[in-house]
Write a protein that holds these residues in place. Structure first.
Motif, PDB file in Angstrom:
ATOM      1  N   GLY A  22       0.823  -1.201   0.000  1.00 39.86           N
ATOM      2  CA  GLY A  22       0.000   0.000   0.000  1.00 39.86           C
ATOM      3  C   GLY A  22       0.859   1.254   0.000  1.00 39.86           C
ATOM      4  O   GLY A  22       2.012   1.248   0.411  1.00 39.86           O
ATOM      5  N   GLN A  23       0.324   2.347  -0.476  1.00 38.17           N
ATOM      6  CA  GLN A  23       1.013   3.619  -0.485  1.00 38.17           C
ATOM      7  C   GLN A  23       0.433   4.512   0.595  1.00 38.17           C
ATOM      8  O   GLN A  23      -0.774   4.566   0.779  1.00 38.17           O
ATOM      9  CB  GLN A  23       0.871   4.305  -1.844  1.00 38.17           C
ATOM     10  N   ARG A  24       1.323   5.186   1.307  1.00 37.66           N
ATOM     11  CA  ARG A  24       0.862   6.128   2.303  1.00 37.66           C
ATOM     12  C   ARG A  24       0.226   7.324   1.602  1.00 37.66           C
ATOM     13  O   ARG A  24       0.742   7.827   0.614  1.00 37.66           O
ATOM     14  CB  ARG A  24       2.028   6.593   3.167  1.00 37.66           C
ATOM     15  N   LEU A  25      -0.896   7.768   2.110  1.00 38.42           N
ATOM     16  CA  LEU A  25      -1.607   8.886   1.515  1.00 38.42           C
ATOM     17  C   LEU A  25      -1.022  10.194   2.023  1.00 38.42           C
ATOM     18  O   LEU A  25      -0.602  10.299   3.170  1.00 38.42           O
ATOM     19  CB  LEU A  25      -3.098   8.796   1.859  1.00 38.42           C
ATOM     20  N   HIS A  26      -1.036  11.193   1.181  1.00 43.94           N
ATOM     21  CA  HIS A  26      -0.495  12.496   1.569  1.00 43.94           C
ATOM     22  C   HIS A  26      -1.346  13.105   2.674  1.00 43.94           C
ATOM     23  O   HIS A  26      -2.571  13.230   2.550  1.00 43.94           O
ATOM     24  CB  HIS A  26      -0.465  13.434   0.358  1.00 43.94           C
ATOM     25  N   GLU A  27      -0.705  13.501   3.762  1.00 42.48           N
ATOM     26  CA  GLU A  27      -1.320  14.242   4.870  1.00 42.48           C
ATOM     27  C   GLU A  27      -2.522  13.505   5.472  1.00 42.48           C
ATOM     28  O   GLU A  27      -3.448  14.131   5.969  1.00 42.48           O
ATOM     29  CB  GLU A  27      -1.750  15.643   4.399  1.00 42.48           C
ATOM     30  N   ARG A  28      -2.501  12.206   5.452  1.00 45.49           N
ATOM     31  CA  ARG A  28      -3.587  11.423   6.043  1.00 45.49           C
ATOM     32  C   ARG A  28      -3.052  10.418   7.066  1.00 45.49           C
ATOM     33  O   ARG A  28      -3.703   9.423   7.361  1.00 45.49           O
ATOM     34  CB  ARG A  28      -4.379  10.685   4.942  1.00 45.49           C
ATOM     35  N   ASP A  29      -1.876  10.700   7.617  1.00 46.53           N
ATOM     36  CA  ASP A  29      -1.293   9.796   8.602  1.00 46.53           C
ATOM     37  C   ASP A  29      -2.154   9.701   9.856  1.00 46.53           C
ATOM     38  O   ASP A  29      -2.297   8.629  10.444  1.00 46.53           O
ATOM     39  CB  ASP A  29       0.119  10.263   8.982  1.00 46.53           C
ATOM     40  N   ARG A  30      -2.725  10.826  10.280  1.00 45.60           N
ATOM     41  CA  ARG A  30      -3.544  10.805  11.492  1.00 45.60           C
ATOM     42  C   ARG A  30      -4.758   9.911  11.318  1.00 45.60           C
ATOM     43  O   ARG A  30      -5.092   9.098  12.194  1.00 45.60           O
ATOM     44  CB  ARG A  30      -3.979  12.237  11.843  1.00 45.60           C
ATOM     45  N   GLU A  31      -5.430  10.029  10.180  1.00 43.09           N
ATOM     46  CA  GLU A  31      -6.612   9.199   9.927  1.00 43.09           C
ATOM     47  C   GLU A  31      -6.243   7.726   9.776  1.00 43.09           C
ATOM     48  O   GLU A  31      -6.943   6.840  10.297  1.00 43.09           O
ATOM     49  CB  GLU A  31      -7.327   9.686   8.661  1.00 43.09           C
ATOM     50  N   LEU A  32      -5.147   7.453   9.069  1.00 39.10           N
ATOM     51  CA  LEU A  32      -4.740   6.062   8.881  1.00 39.10           C
ATOM     52  C   LEU A  32      -4.265   5.442  10.191  1.00 39.10           C
ATOM     53  O   LEU A  32      -4.517   4.259  10.455  1.00 39.10           O
ATOM     54  CB  LEU A  32      -3.640   5.981   7.821  1.00 39.10           C
ATOM     55  N   SER A  34      -5.379   6.210  13.128  1.00 38.72           N
ATOM     56  CA  SER A  34      -6.589   5.948  13.903  1.00 38.72           C
ATOM     57  C   SER A  34      -7.270   4.670  13.431  1.00 38.72           C
ATOM     58  O   SER A  34      -7.711   3.839  14.244  1.00 38.72           O
ATOM     59  CB  SER A  34      -7.546   7.134  13.789  1.00 38.72           C
ATOM     60  N   ALA A  35      -7.380   4.498  12.120  1.00 39.29           N
ATOM     61  CA  ALA A  35      -7.983   3.276  11.582  1.00 39.29           C
ATOM     62  C   ALA A  35      -7.163   2.048  11.950  1.00 39.29           C
ATOM     63  O   ALA A  35      -7.721   0.987  12.284  1.00 39.29           O
ATOM     64  CB  ALA A  35      -8.115   3.394  10.068  1.00 39.29           C
ATOM     65  N   THR A  36      -5.851   2.177  11.911  1.00 42.87           N
ATOM     66  CA  THR A  36      -4.988   1.043  12.268  1.00 42.87           C
ATOM     67  C   THR A  36      -5.152   0.665  13.728  1.00 42.87           C
ATOM     68  O   THR A  36      -5.232  -0.523  14.077  1.00 42.87           O
ATOM     69  CB  THR A  36      -3.523   1.391  11.968  1.00 42.87           C
ATOM     70  N   ARG A  37      -5.218   1.667  14.605  1.00 44.32           N
ATOM     71  CA  ARG A  37      -5.396   1.369  16.034  1.00 44.32           C
ATOM     72  C   ARG A  37      -6.725   0.670  16.284  1.00 44.32           C
ATOM     73  O   ARG A  37      -6.797  -0.291  17.061  1.00 44.32           O
ATOM     74  CB  ARG A  37      -5.323   2.669  16.849  1.00 44.32           C
ATOM     75  N   SER A  38      -7.789   1.141  15.639  1.00 39.38           N
ATOM     76  CA  SER A  38      -9.102   0.516  15.832  1.00 39.38           C
ATOM     77  C   SER A  38      -9.102  -0.923  15.322  1.00 39.38           C
ATOM     78  O   SER A  38      -9.641  -1.829  15.970  1.00 39.38           O
ATOM     79  CB  SER A  38     -10.184   1.328  15.113  1.00 39.38           C
ATOM     80  N   LEU A  39      -8.485  -1.143  14.166  1.00 40.05           N
ATOM     81  CA  LEU A  39      -8.442  -2.485  13.598  1.00 40.05           C
ATOM     82  C   LEU A  39      -7.587  -3.417  14.452  1.00 40.05           C
ATOM     83  O   LEU A  39      -7.969  -4.566  14.719  1.00 40.05           O
ATOM     84  CB  LEU A  39      -7.903  -2.409  12.174  1.00 40.05           C
ATOM     85  N   ASP A  40      -6.438  -2.933  14.898  1.00 42.74           N
ATOM     86  CA  ASP A  40      -5.574  -3.765  15.744  1.00 42.74           C
ATOM     87  C   ASP A  40      -6.258  -4.105  17.067  1.00 42.74           C
ATOM     88  O   ASP A  40      -6.172  -5.244  17.544  1.00 42.74           O
ATOM     89  CB  ASP A  40      -4.250  -3.042  16.011  1.00 42.74           C
ATOM     90  N   ARG A  41      -6.914  -3.122  17.638  1.00 49.47           N
ATOM     91  CA  ARG A  41      -7.608  -3.378  18.904  1.00 49.47           C
ATOM     92  C   ARG A  41      -8.693  -4.433  18.729  1.00 49.47           C
ATOM     93  O   ARG A  41      -8.838  -5.347  19.555  1.00 49.47           O
ATOM     94  CB  ARG A  41      -8.214  -2.070  19.424  1.00 49.47           C
ATOM     95  N   LEU A  42      -9.459  -4.325  17.659  1.00 49.81           N
ATOM     96  CA  LEU A  42     -10.517  -5.289  17.407  1.00 49.81           C
ATOM     97  C   LEU A  42      -9.946  -6.698  17.268  1.00 49.81           C
ATOM     98  O   LEU A  42     -10.444  -7.650  17.897  1.00 49.81           O
ATOM     99  CB  LEU A  42     -11.278  -4.897  16.137  1.00 49.81           C
ATOM    100  N   CYS A  43      -8.923  -6.841  16.464  1.00 51.42           N
ATOM    101  CA  CYS A  43      -8.364  -8.170  16.207  1.00 51.42           C
ATOM    102  C   CYS A  43      -7.669  -8.744  17.432  1.00 51.42           C
ATOM    103  O   CYS A  43      -7.848  -9.928  17.762  1.00 51.42           O
ATOM    104  CB  CYS A  43      -7.404  -8.102  15.017  1.00 51.42           C
ATOM    105  N   HIS A  44      -6.889  -7.933  18.116  1.00 58.47           N
ATOM    106  CA  HIS A  44      -6.151  -8.441  19.271  1.00 58.47           C
ATOM    107  C   HIS A  44      -7.079  -8.819  20.417  1.00 58.47           C
ATOM    108  O   HIS A  44      -6.905  -9.871  21.055  1.00 58.47           O
ATOM    109  CB  HIS A  44      -5.137  -7.400  19.730  1.00 58.47           C
ATOM    110  N   GLU A  45      -8.065  -7.979  20.682  1.00 58.61           N
ATOM    111  CA  GLU A  45      -8.966  -8.290  21.786  1.00 58.61           C
ATOM    112  C   GLU A  45      -9.867  -9.480  21.459  1.00 58.61           C
ATOM    113  O   GLU A  45     -10.236 -10.233  22.347  1.00 58.61           O
ATOM    114  CB  GLU A  45      -9.801  -7.059  22.141  1.00 58.61           C
ATOM    115  N   PHE A  46     -10.204  -9.636  20.179  1.00 59.93           N
ATOM    116  CA  PHE A  46     -10.994 -10.819  19.823  1.00 59.93           C
ATOM    117  C   PHE A  46     -10.172 -12.092  19.997  1.00 59.93           C
ATOM    118  O   PHE A  46     -10.676 -13.109  20.496  1.00 59.93           O
ATOM    119  CB  PHE A  46     -11.497 -10.702  18.386  1.00 59.93           C
ATOM    120  N   GLU A  47      -8.906 -12.051  19.613  1.00 55.56           N
ATOM    121  CA  GLU A  47      -8.044 -13.213  19.799  1.00 55.56           C
ATOM    122  C   GLU A  47      -7.859 -13.535  21.275  1.00 55.56           C
ATOM    123  O   GLU A  47      -7.660 -14.694  21.652  1.00 55.56           O
ATOM    124  CB  GLU A  47      -6.682 -12.964  19.147  1.00 55.56           C
ATOM    125  N   ALA A  48      -7.949 -12.497  22.115  1.00 64.95           N
ATOM    126  CA  ALA A  48      -7.811 -12.716  23.554  1.00 64.95           C
ATOM    127  C   ALA A  48      -9.113 -13.169  24.204  1.00 64.95           C
ATOM    128  O   ALA A  48      -9.173 -13.330  25.425  1.00 64.95           O
ATOM    129  CB  ALA A  48      -7.306 -11.437  24.224  1.00 64.95           C
TER     130      ALA A  48
END
Length: 323
Positions: A22-32, A34-48
């Motif tokens: 994937g390519q990093r989007l210009h000036e969208r690091d904050r949004e990406l 945030s999405a990564t944290r939400s996705l990681d939290r969902l997956c990690h807590e479900f595995e737990a």
């Protein structure tokens, strides 16, 4: 109905590991991030062993500010998480009056792919009500008109049964401002229940909701864990994006020159790529152009051969005049 099901199938899939670049989007690091944290939290807590781990994530902003690109990147990231199920739907400007249009996009692919036994477990007694609404079965002419509230109650039952079977589950709706009112009403009510399920609910929209949808919009925003307003890009990023799109659309033209050393050319004298390709393919009887700027010749260089004014042809070795 079968044609509609085929049209929307493939918008959802049970994703497994398949690395993509994937390519990093210009000036969208904050949004990406945030999405990564939400996705990681969902997956990690479900595995737990977690179950009540859902949240709602919102991306808003004017047209052209990159909301869809952020959602595309979220889809790519979900594909890198083992066992993650990604469901997607999108509002349409011409489908705002089509009841449950967005929900059919969102749910039909995964529900339509179930076996009869699994479908019976997920739907329970709601199949005769929810099935016609989302396109799983044709409506019965002998039935009384369905109550929209009854359909919403049935959809909630279906999702509460579906989520644990397809968890971790990511549900994404783009262009929410164009969602039909029936779908929007259910999504607004479900947003308040997502936290009790292993679901990440993501919406992207412009602030262009019709008056009848404003209450649903406010209800969704009140349930959001995080809200992001995408700002316009700076002029520097716009220039970089434009340059990237231009070079992607023009595969090999004289605007792209060698930037590295070449056995035939030095850094100080870069060779236009069109001239390199022309020198290989141009007939020997003609002189290959030095660059695109000198070919074709100026209009005054076109001459019609003597004695062939009516033939419209040119002798071998000379360029054909324009028609």
């Amino acid at each position: 109905m079968a044609g509609e099901q085929d049209a929307v199938r493939g918008e959802a899939e049970h994703l497994t590991d398949h690395p993509e670049s994937g390519q990093r989007l210009h000036e969208r690091d904050r949004e990406l991030d945030s999405a990564t944290r939400s996705l990681d939290r969902l997956c990690h807590e479900f595995e737990a062993g977690g179950t009540e781990i859902g949240e709602v994530l919102l991306f808003s902003g004017p047209a052209g500010n990159g909301k869809t690109s952020v959602l595309d990147e979220l889809r790519r990231m979900a594909g890198l998480r083992r066992g993650c199920t990604f469901l997607s739907g999108r509002g349409g400007e011409r489908q705002t009056k089509e009841p449950f249009h967005v929900l059919r996009q969102l749910l039909l692919p995964v529900l339509g792919g179930m076996t009869e036994a699994e479908r019976a477990e997920v739907f329970g007694d709601w199949y005769s009500i929810v099935g016609p609404a989302i396109g799983l079965k044709p409506p019965n002419d002998e039935m009384e008109p369905l109550d929209p509230q009854g359909i919403r109650d049935g959809l909630t039952h279906v999702i509460t049964q579906l989520a644990p079977r397809r968890a971790p589950l990511v549900m994404v709706v783009d262009d929410l401002h164009w969602a039909d009112l029936e779908s929007l009403a259910w999504l607004a009510s479900f947003a308040g229940q997502a936290r009790y399920l292993p679901v990440l609910l993501v919406f992207a929209y412009r602030d262009e909701f019709v008056e009848e949808a404003s209450a649903h919009h406010q209800q969704i925003e009140s349930q959001a864990s995080r809200k992001h307003l995408l700002r316009p890009l700076t002029p520097e990023s716009v220039a970089l994006c434009s340059a990237g799109r231009s070079s992607a659309r023009r595969p090999r033209t004289c605007s792209a020159v060698r930037s590295g050393p070449s056995p035939r050319a030095s850094r100080s004298t870069p060779t236009p790529c069109c001239a390199r390709s022309a020198s290989r393919a141009w007939p020997r009887s003609r002189t290959p152009p030095r660059s695109c700027a000198t070919w074709p010749p100026p209009p005054r260089a076109w001459t019609r051969p003597t004695g062939r004014a009516n033939s419209g042809s040119a002798p071998c070795g000379s360029p054909r005049p324009p028609r």
